[in-house]
Enzyme design. Structure first.
Site, short mmCIF file in Angstrom:
data_model
loop_
_atom_site.label_atom_id
_atom_site.label_comp_id
_atom_site.label_asym_id
_atom_site.label_seq_id
_atom_site.Cartn_x
_atom_site.Cartn_y
_atom_site.Cartn_z
N GLY A 37 0.78 -1.33 0.00
CA GLY A 37 -0.09 -0.15 -0.09
C GLY A 37 0.87 1.21 0.15
O GLY A 37 0.27 2.35 0.15
N ASP A 65 9.08 -7.17 4.17
CA ASP A 65 9.52 -7.71 2.85
C ASP A 65 8.75 -8.87 2.40
O ASP A 65 9.42 -10.06 2.85
CB ASP A 65 10.90 -7.86 2.40
CG ASP A 65 11.46 -8.37 1.19
OD1 ASP A 65 10.54 -8.50 0.29
OD2 ASP A 65 12.73 -8.62 0.94
N TYR A 71 5.37 -13.07 -14.32
CA TYR A 71 4.09 -12.22 -14.13
C TYR A 71 2.87 -12.72 -14.32
O TYR A 71 2.15 -12.78 -13.76
CB TYR A 71 4.49 -10.69 -14.54
CG TYR A 71 3.58 -9.65 -14.39
CD1 TYR A 71 3.73 -8.84 -13.00
CD2 TYR A 71 2.24 -9.45 -15.00
CE1 TYR A 71 2.77 -7.83 -12.69
CE2 TYR A 71 1.36 -8.49 -14.58
CZ TYR A 71 1.72 -7.73 -13.35
OH TYR A 71 0.83 -6.59 -13.24
N ALA A 77 1.91 -15.79 -15.03
CA ALA A 77 1.89 -17.14 -14.44
C ALA A 77 1.24 -16.81 -12.84
O ALA A 77 0.45 -17.56 -12.39
CB ALA A 77 3.05 -17.95 -14.37
#
Length: 246
Positions: free
Chosen positions: A18, A66, A152, A154
């Site tokens: 976000g 992360d 990306y 898949a």
């Protein structure tokens, strides 16, 4: 649409990814409707984000996590004890055919797909306490080929399927899982297209609505899916693309 249906006063929302782009637009839309919003991002502090990149963290709580690292997700401390809405908007992409190589493939799959499940599982107990909802942000790339970006495409197809499967699995426990699939949205992730006039012109010709999407367009769909208006919507991915995929 009654105000009460989209009033999130007293509700707690976590938006993963976000800090900018679509996720940031969604986070600010919840804040504008009086939700208490926490954002997870990759940088150490909220002040490390550049407003010119589409980052507006005013009024949002921020935490560095992360999500490409499953251990970081497990170790993350969330001040909330309950969660009304979890928005999973994390995403990355590797250009110049980097996703055809192991390093690029692994990184994109870790962030775009694996972390969806790790975050959802980690936060499920908080959602279950209040019958919360999950919104998985995928892409129209999950429904077709994506030239030059196999990981990306898949990962986004996997996100659509995960939305269906978690929707089915968790509905009996009172947790609604749905998704939204953006088309071409003007964010830093799409600068490879938006920053190239010829490429942008071609892209716009393919969009019946005649314009790119904005984070605010995606936020409207997210607010709907998280609200009581969507109380009987389960496992679905809403395509929000101005008609591009038609």
């Amino acid at each position: 649409m009654g105000q009460s249906d989209t009033d999130f006063t007293g509700k707690r929302v976590l938006v993963v990814g976000g800090s900018s782009g679509i996720g940031n637009g969604i986070a600010q839309a919840f804040r504008a409707r009086d939700a208490e919003v926490l954002v997870w991002g990759t940088r150490a502090n909220a002040s490390d984000y550049d407003p010119t990149d589409g980052s507006d963290l005013d009024g949002l709580a921020y935490q560095q996590v992360d999500v490409g690292d499953p251990d970081a997700i497990e170790a993350a401390h969330v001040d909330f004890d309950t969660l009304d809405s979890l928005v999973l908007c994390q995403g990355t992409v590797v250009y110049k055919r980097g996703e055809f190589e192991r390093e690029g493939w692994d990184r994109v799959m870790a962030v775009n797909l694996d972390s969806l499940m790790h975050c959802a599982r980690r936060l499920k107990p908080m959602l279950a306490k209040v019958g919360g909802s999950v919104i998985i942000v995928s892409s129209i790339s999950g429904f077709s080929a994506n030239v030059g970006n196999p990981a990306y495409a898949a990962s986004k197809a996997g996100a659509v399927s995960l939305t269906k499967t978690l929707g089915q699995a968790w509905a009996p426990e009172g947790i609604r899982v749905n998704g939204l699939a953006p088309g071409l949205v003007d964010t830093k992730l799409t600068k490879v297209t938006t920053g190239n006039p010829k490429r942008l012109e071609g892209a716009l010709r393919a969009i019946p609505a005649g314009r790119m999407g904005l984070p605010a367009d995606m936020a409207g769909a997210a607010i709907f899916l998280a609200s009581p208006l969507a109380s009987y919507v389960c496992g679905q991915t809403l395509i929000v693309d101005g008609g591009l995929s038609l």
